[in-house]
Scaffold this motif. Structure first.
Motif, PDB file in Angstrom:
ATOM      1  N   HIS A  68       8.084  -2.125  -5.544  1.00 54.33           N
ATOM      2  CA  HIS A  68       8.164  -3.454  -4.926  1.00 54.33           C
ATOM      3  C   HIS A  68       7.541  -4.534  -5.810  1.00 54.33           C
ATOM      4  CE1 HIS A  68       9.796  -1.652  -1.382  1.00 54.33           C
ATOM      5  NE2 HIS A  68       8.791  -0.822  -1.322  1.00 54.33           N
ATOM      6  N   ASP A 112       4.951   4.433  -6.363  1.00 51.77           N
ATOM      7  CA  ASP A 112       5.637   3.992  -5.139  1.00 51.77           C
ATOM      8  C   ASP A 112       5.499   2.482  -4.941  1.00 51.77           C
ATOM      9  OD1 ASP A 112       6.763   6.370  -4.335  1.00 51.77           O
ATOM     10  OD2 ASP A 112       5.355   6.754  -2.710  1.00 51.77           O
ATOM     11  N   ILE A 113       4.279   1.969  -5.037  1.00 51.20           N
ATOM     12  CA  ILE A 113       4.116   0.536  -4.774  1.00 51.20           C
ATOM     13  C   ILE A 113       4.707  -0.303  -5.907  1.00 51.20           C
ATOM     14  CG2 ILE A 113       2.076   0.972  -3.354  1.00 51.20           C
ATOM     15  CD1 ILE A 113       0.385  -0.309  -5.594  1.00 51.20           C
ATOM     16  N   SER A 165       0.820  -1.206   0.000  1.00 52.90           N
ATOM     17  CA  SER A 165       0.000   0.000   0.000  1.00 52.90           C
ATOM     18  C   SER A 165       0.854   1.256   0.000  1.00 52.90           C
ATOM     19  CB  SER A 165      -0.927   0.012   1.220  1.00 52.90           C
ATOM     20  OG  SER A 165      -0.167   0.006   2.416  1.00 52.90           O
ATOM     21  N   GLY A 166       0.266   2.335  -0.488  1.00 48.13           N
ATOM     22  CA  GLY A 166       0.960   3.614  -0.494  1.00 48.13           C
ATOM     23  C   GLY A 166      -0.042   4.753  -0.471  1.00 48.13           C
ATOM     24  N   THR A 167       0.353   5.856   0.129  1.00 47.20           N
ATOM     25  CA  THR A 167      -0.525   7.029   0.169  1.00 47.20           C
ATOM     26  C   THR A 167       0.294   8.280  -0.095  1.00 47.20           C
ATOM     27  OG1 THR A 167      -2.198   8.193   1.493  1.00 47.20           O
ATOM     28  CG2 THR A 167      -0.270   7.372   2.673  1.00 47.20           C
ATOM     29  N   ASP A 168      -0.316   9.242  -0.743  1.00 53.75           N
ATOM     30  CA  ASP A 168       0.397  10.476  -1.077  1.00 53.75           C
ATOM     31  C   ASP A 168      -0.621  11.520  -1.524  1.00 53.75           C
ATOM     32  OD1 ASP A 168       2.508  12.246  -1.527  1.00 53.75           O
ATOM     33  OD2 ASP A 168       3.712  10.776  -2.606  1.00 53.75           O
ATOM     34  N   CYS A 228       1.161   7.620  -5.815  1.00 49.06           N
ATOM     35  CA  CYS A 228       0.929   6.421  -4.999  1.00 49.06           C
ATOM     36  C   CYS A 228       1.285   5.144  -5.765  1.00 49.06           C
ATOM     37  CB  CYS A 228      -0.535   6.355  -4.574  1.00 49.06           C
ATOM     38  SG  CYS A 228      -1.117   7.742  -3.588  1.00 49.06           S
TER      39      CYS A 228
END
Length: 332
Positions: A92, A88-89, A56-59, A85
């Motif tokens: 990975h 970012d994920i 997960s990611g938040t921005d 967001c």
């Protein structure tokens, strides 16, 4: 008699917002989305994964949003919110599954809100991600009339044995740059301080059009790349630039040497540095300098990786290599 509307919150405008966005939002849904807008929570079925790990990611959009508000152009900032967001994920190896947005304002204008959400929808469609929910908060007294803030939350998944965490990076690996589309969504407090006339002409059009070019999405290109080569590490070059973001993926005892002369810095960033007399170290520690994402692969996979990225429509090129070093990054 006191009413909620008299206090500054117009529920009818909120209903209008939902009406204007519901079809766009629904167009992002796949068979994995099990309910529609209006529930207290959104249901998403994972589907065909063997051993999934959620990432997960938040921005948010940051002060780039101020430019959009000042020129009343809102169609790109939703793309920025999603991309910050999702990129970012992606570092990975995760594919974005679903996204939720948060829109806050002093006084809601359903047309503005719908235009912002339309950008999110566009980005979701590009990456086959579902926009499954969100919140619109009208908060008089907290925000000025005409002001908005936008943030998002992205959840993706990756098979556990396919996670990219940088642990495979080794000495001799090459560092490849994927070109950015511009400033993306970082450093705009400085950008706005230097470029004060948003209407000035830049390359034949108003400057704000260049500044509002949305953050590039790299999901599809990285997916194609991973079908052909093993990717050892990925870094999304956001706030802090190359200097702060590449070290986040390096194993202990390894560093990267980056060749500054290889980096294709956009003219608008060169102009910013020239006008304000910004030191080179400050530029590299604040902006992406034209590198939106970094991919690290084995030396023997360099040519194949570049070919795959080019075929996927990316402007990709080598900017450095990995070496044993106590210094995590050296700009030469």
């Amino acid at each position: 008699m006191s009413t909620y509307k008299a206090a500054g919150v117009d529920k009818e405008e909120g209903y209008q917002t939902v009406h204007k966005i519901k079809d766009d939002v629904a167009s992002t849904h796949t068979k994995n989305v099990l309910n529609g807008i209006g529930s207290f929570g959104a249901f998403y079925e994972l589907g065909d994964y063997k051993n999934p790990v959620l990432v997960s990611g938040t921005d948010g959009v940051g002060t780039k949003l101020r430019i959009a508000l000042d020129v009343q152009k809102y169609d790109t900032v939703g793309i920025d919110c999603f991309a910050m967001c999702a990129n970012d994920i992606l570092c990975h190896g995760a594919k974005p599954l679903f996204f939720l947005d948060y829109l806050a304002c002093g006084k809601l204008d359903s047309d503005v809100a719908a235009e912002i959400v339309s950008g999110i929808v566009k980005a979701c469609k590009e990456t086959s991600c579902a926009l499954i929910g969100g919140e619109t908060a009208e908060m008089p007294g907290m925000y000025q009339i005409g002001d908005y803030d936008v943030a998002g939350f992205c959840v993706g998944a990756v098979e556990k044995d396919e996670i990219i965490d940088g642990q495979k990076i080794k000495e001799g690996d090459v560092v490849l740059a994927l070109a950015s589309s511009g400033f993306h969504s970082n450093g705009f407090s400085l950008v706005r301080k230097v470029f004060t006339n948003l209407q000035e002409e830049w390359e034949g059009k108003p400057l704000y059009e260049t500044l509002l070019i949305p953050t590039k999405l790299y999901q599809n290109a990285i997916d194609e790349l991973r079908k052909q080569v093993c990717v050892n590490g990925i870094a999304h070059i956001t706030g802090g630039g190359l200097i702060e973001n590449i070290p986040r993926i390096l194993p202990k005892g390894l560093g990267v040497e980056i060749h500054k002369s290889s980096i294709k810095t956009p003219k608008i960033m060169q102009e910013l540095q020239k006008r304000a007399g910004i030191a080179e170290e400050e530029m590299f520690g604040t902006f992406n300098m034209g590198v939106g994402m970094v991919v690290i692969v084995s030396k023997d996979k360099e040519a194949k990786a570049l070919q795959a990225l080019e075929a996927a429509g990316e402007n990709a090129y080598k900017i450095g290599f990995v070496k044993s070093s106590e210094r995590e990054i050296v700009l030469e």
